[in-house]
Design a protein around this motif. Structure first.
Motif, mmCIF file in Angstrom:
data_model
loop_
_atom_site.group_PDB
_atom_site.id
_atom_site.type_symbol
_atom_site.label_atom_id
_atom_site.label_comp_id
_atom_site.label_asym_id
_atom_site.label_seq_id
_atom_site.Cartn_x
_atom_site.Cartn_y
_atom_site.Cartn_z
ATOM 1 N N ASP A 254 -30.366 -5.084 -19.299
ATOM 2 C CA ASP A 254 -30.519 -3.922 -18.412
ATOM 3 C C ASP A 254 -31.745 -3.100 -18.792
ATOM 4 O O ASP A 254 -32.157 -2.201 -18.075
ATOM 5 C CB ASP A 254 -29.284 -3.014 -18.509
ATOM 6 N N GLN A 255 -32.291 -3.438 -19.954
ATOM 7 C CA GLN A 255 -33.431 -2.674 -20.456
ATOM 8 C C GLN A 255 -34.655 -2.882 -19.551
ATOM 9 O O GLN A 255 -34.955 -4.009 -19.160
ATOM 10 C CB GLN A 255 -33.759 -3.159 -21.870
ATOM 11 N N VAL A 256 -35.325 -1.777 -19.234
ATOM 12 C CA VAL A 256 -36.561 -1.881 -18.453
ATOM 13 C C VAL A 256 -37.719 -1.916 -19.442
ATOM 14 O O VAL A 256 -37.963 -0.953 -20.169
ATOM 15 C CB VAL A 256 -36.711 -0.700 -17.480
ATOM 16 N N THR A 310 -35.327 -17.408 -3.599
ATOM 17 C CA THR A 310 -35.077 -17.157 -5.029
ATOM 18 C C THR A 310 -36.119 -16.200 -5.587
ATOM 19 O O THR A 310 -35.795 -15.229 -6.292
ATOM 20 C CB THR A 310 -35.115 -18.495 -5.809
ATOM 21 N N ALA A 311 -37.392 -16.466 -5.270
ATOM 22 C CA ALA A 311 -38.471 -15.609 -5.791
ATOM 23 C C ALA A 311 -38.373 -14.204 -5.193
ATOM 24 O O ALA A 311 -38.500 -13.198 -5.908
ATOM 25 C CB ALA A 311 -39.826 -16.229 -5.468
ATOM 26 N N LEU A 312 -38.106 -14.141 -3.890
ATOM 27 C CA LEU A 312 -38.048 -12.831 -3.225
ATOM 28 C C LEU A 312 -36.868 -12.002 -3.735
ATOM 29 O O LEU A 312 -37.021 -10.818 -4.062
ATOM 30 C CB LEU A 312 -37.935 -13.048 -1.707
ATOM 31 N N SER A 313 -35.685 -12.636 -3.837
ATOM 32 C CA SER A 313 -34.517 -11.877 -4.324
ATOM 33 C C SER A 313 -34.719 -11.478 -5.783
ATOM 34 O O SER A 313 -34.250 -10.414 -6.217
ATOM 35 C CB SER A 313 -33.229 -12.681 -4.138
ATOM 36 N N GLY A 314 -35.439 -12.334 -6.546
ATOM 37 C CA GLY A 314 -35.703 -12.002 -7.951
ATOM 38 C C GLY A 314 -36.571 -10.766 -8.083
ATOM 39 O O GLY A 314 -36.295 -9.881 -8.910
ATOM 40 N N LEU A 319 -37.184 -4.752 -8.775
ATOM 41 C CA LEU A 319 -37.574 -3.434 -8.252
ATOM 42 C C LEU A 319 -36.381 -2.486 -8.214
ATOM 43 O O LEU A 319 -36.504 -1.298 -8.516
ATOM 44 C CB LEU A 319 -38.189 -3.583 -6.847
ATOM 45 N N CYS A 320 -35.204 -3.012 -7.834
ATOM 46 C CA CYS A 320 -33.986 -2.182 -7.833
ATOM 47 C C CYS A 320 -33.679 -1.704 -9.251
ATOM 48 O O CYS A 320 -33.324 -0.544 -9.477
ATOM 49 C CB CYS A 320 -32.796 -2.976 -7.293
ATOM 50 N N ARG A 321 -33.849 -2.629 -10.209
ATOM 51 C CA ARG A 321 -33.519 -2.273 -11.605
ATOM 52 C C ARG A 321 -34.463 -1.196 -12.133
ATOM 53 O O ARG A 321 -34.012 -0.209 -12.709
ATOM 54 C CB ARG A 321 -33.601 -3.523 -12.479
ATOM 55 N N ILE A 322 -35.767 -1.357 -11.925
ATOM 56 C CA ILE A 322 -36.688 -0.352 -12.483
ATOM 57 C C ILE A 322 -36.620 0.964 -11.698
ATOM 58 O O ILE A 322 -37.040 1.994 -12.189
ATOM 59 C CB ILE A 322 -38.157 -0.861 -12.553
ATOM 60 N N SER A 323 -36.043 0.924 -10.482
ATOM 61 C CA SER A 323 -35.890 2.164 -9.712
ATOM 62 C C SER A 323 -34.572 2.863 -10.023
ATOM 63 O O SER A 323 -34.285 3.932 -9.457
ATOM 64 C CB SER A 323 -35.935 1.862 -8.205
ATOM 65 N N GLY A 324 -33.741 2.237 -10.856
ATOM 66 C CA GLY A 324 -32.467 2.851 -11.233
ATOM 67 C C GLY A 324 -31.400 2.748 -10.143
ATOM 68 O O GLY A 324 -30.416 3.490 -10.162
ATOM 69 N N LEU A 325 -31.565 1.828 -9.192
ATOM 70 C CA LEU A 325 -30.567 1.650 -8.116
ATOM 71 C C LEU A 325 -29.494 0.666 -8.607
ATOM 72 O O LEU A 325 -29.574 -0.541 -8.370
ATOM 73 C CB LEU A 325 -31.240 1.129 -6.842
ATOM 74 N N GLU A 326 -28.480 1.197 -9.299
ATOM 75 C CA GLU A 326 -27.560 0.319 -10.029
ATOM 76 C C GLU A 326 -26.725 -0.573 -9.113
ATOM 77 O O GLU A 326 -26.590 -1.777 -9.353
ATOM 78 C CB GLU A 326 -26.637 1.171 -10.911
ATOM 79 N N ALA A 328 -27.328 -1.405 -5.970
ATOM 80 C CA ALA A 328 -28.222 -2.356 -5.280
ATOM 81 C C ALA A 328 -28.633 -3.474 -6.229
ATOM 82 O O ALA A 328 -28.769 -4.638 -5.832
ATOM 83 C CB ALA A 328 -29.450 -1.619 -4.755
ATOM 84 N N THR A 329 -28.819 -3.124 -7.515
ATOM 85 C CA THR A 329 -29.184 -4.147 -8.511
ATOM 86 C C THR A 329 -28.080 -5.198 -8.616
ATOM 87 O O THR A 329 -28.348 -6.409 -8.622
ATOM 88 C CB THR A 329 -29.408 -3.491 -9.896
ATOM 89 N N CYS A 330 -26.808 -4.733 -8.662
ATOM 90 C CA CYS A 330 -25.676 -5.671 -8.773
ATOM 91 C C CYS A 330 -25.618 -6.604 -7.574
ATOM 92 O O CYS A 330 -25.465 -7.825 -7.717
ATOM 93 C CB CYS A 330 -24.355 -4.906 -8.871
ATOM 94 N N TYR A 331 -25.739 -6.040 -6.383
ATOM 95 C CA TYR A 331 -25.639 -6.864 -5.168
ATOM 96 C C TYR A 331 -26.811 -7.838 -5.062
ATOM 97 O O TYR A 331 -26.641 -8.994 -4.674
ATOM 98 C CB TYR A 331 -25.551 -5.970 -3.921
ATOM 99 N N THR A 332 -28.009 -7.353 -5.392
ATOM 100 C CA THR A 332 -29.181 -8.244 -5.307
ATOM 101 C C THR A 332 -29.068 -9.367 -6.338
ATOM 102 O O THR A 332 -29.475 -10.503 -6.073
ATOM 103 C CB THR A 332 -30.488 -7.465 -5.556
#
Ligand code: SF4
Ligand code: SF4
Length: 388
Positions: A254-256, A310-314, A319-326, A328-332
């Motif tokens: 989870d570390q950025v 795969t590349a796009l969802s990755g 981007l969700c993770r570094i934006s702190g969208l928790e 959205a990060t899980c779903y993506t």
């Protein structure tokens, strides 16, 4: 089966894997003349097509030609009978992938669109179910919380480490064993058993050169742009497979990382290579810019879309993770796995992705064949054709 034994069912068997038009061919040889990769030792596509017409299954199984063909489509343009030999070569490759495969799965997915889509869908559903079961039974989250509560990804990473290694290494193991079967079939064939041949290190070097550079594709005057796209896809795939196998902890966290951390740049570069390579080919297929893109089958589209997805969802996940969208990060992350896992488990050992090993292996064996070509072999084959 004897090298020259005729199997009358071969044509029907090959046609279960796709289009194979032999009736229209009147043997003019224009396809072979137009092919920049064909030479005295590899006279495809006409020779491969004759193998099927004559039912010489063993000769087909021992042939490297369908793999040395790099699918440019020049032969289809040259064919005065519009029999599309390029498509026939593609069908032969699907047939051979299934012939090398000891599990029997490749023949089921390569012979039927329903089998292919069913296999990919099955793996996607398995991933979805495993994700749900993990949250409910391991993380003890009520189902109602799935839409409102984000579980830190760090929680599932120990499990994900084993899962990721399994979905990369098991398919790779199956593909490697099948590649050994291909090698055994071709290398043990009679035509290679006499005379001098390139040394093993030289063949390994040829394999590695073509595995990493795809340079055979660049030998085709019409294939230069396709070569760059394939090179980009190859580099992107190798970077991703390498870091997911050997540097998983960089990504399973989870570390950025700071902007200049190598983890971020390896990820960005691999994503760029994959999106550029797959995106360019997808656009060319939509526009049907070249002959090769006019005859795209279901597997050509699906494999590219899975790689692109795969590349796009990755990158969206990142981007969700570094934006702190928790949440959205899980779903993506779940979507990323639903796309990537079927691609790894189905495409790598049984589908279009097998080319990454079979093509360079065939080219390295072709170099062996060129070094051992015997006059007797050519004479025997000529006699066979003359009496057929
Ligand atoms: S160019 Fe067409 S008709 Fe001529 S040998 Fe090739 S496939 Fe047959
Ligand atoms: S598709 Fe291209 S490489 Fe393959 S046989 Fe035809 S001309 Fe040769």
């Amino acid at each position: 089966m004897n090298y020259y034994e005729s199997d009358l069912k071969l044509m029907a068997e090959v046609r279960r894997y796709g289009k194979f038009d032999a009736e229209g061919c009147f043997n003019c040889g224009s396809c072979t003349l137009s092919c920049d990769l064909s030479n005295d030792q590899a006279t495809f596509p006409r020779k491969s097509m004759r193998h099927v017409v004559m039912g010489v299954k063993q000769a087909l199984l021992e042939s490297v030609d369908p793999w040395v063909c790099h699918d440019c489509g020049d032969c289809s343009v040259a064919c005065p009978r519009q029999t599309k030999p390029q498509e026939s070569m593609m069908t032969l490759r699907r047939y051979l992938v299934s012939a090398y495969d000891w599990t029997g799965i490749a023949s089921k997915i390569n012979r039927s669109k329903a089998g292919y889509i069913g296999a990919l869908s099955f793996m996607a559903v398995v991933v979805l179910l495993l994700t749900g079961l993990y949250h409910v039974y391991v993380a003890k989250m009520p189902l109602s919380d799935l839409t409102t509560t984000a579980l830190p990804l760090e929680h599932m990473f120990p499990t994900m480490t084993y899962f990721t290694l399994a979905v990369i290494l098991l398919p790779l193991l199956i593909l490697t064993t099948n590649a050994f079967r291909m090698y055994g079939l071709i290398a043990s064939a009679n035509q290679y058993s006499r005379g001098s041949s390139p040394s093993l290190p030289s063949r390994v070097l040829t394999f590695l050169t073509h595995f990493f550079t795809y340079k055979k594709m660049a030998e085709c005057p019409t294939g230069k742009s396709r070569w760059v796209e394939h090179l980009f896809i190859g580099i992107g795939c190798l970077m991703m497979l390498f870091v997911k196998t050997f540097a998983l902890s960089w990504f399973q966290t989870d570390q950025v990382h700071p902007f200049f951390h190598p983890q971020r740049w390896v990820g960005y570069l691999a994503t760029f290579f994959l999106l550029y390579g797959t995106g360019s080919i997808l656009i060319a297929r939509i526009k049907k810019e070249k002959e090769v893109y006019k005859s795209s089958g279901l597997q050509d589209w699906t494999f590219l879309l899975l790689l692109f997805g795969t590349a796009l969802s990755g990158i969206i996940l990142h981007l969700c993770r570094i934006s702190g969208l928790e949440l959205a990060t899980c779903y993506t992350y779940a979507i990323h796995l639903i796309i990537a896992v079927p691609m790894l488990v189905i495409e790598m050992p049984f589908g279009k992705w097998t080319h990454m090993i079979y093509r360079p292996l065939a080219i390295s064996l072709q170099s062996k064949k060129e070094g051992t070509l015997q006059p007797q072999w050519s004479q025997k084959e000529v006699s066979k054709y003359a009496t057929a």
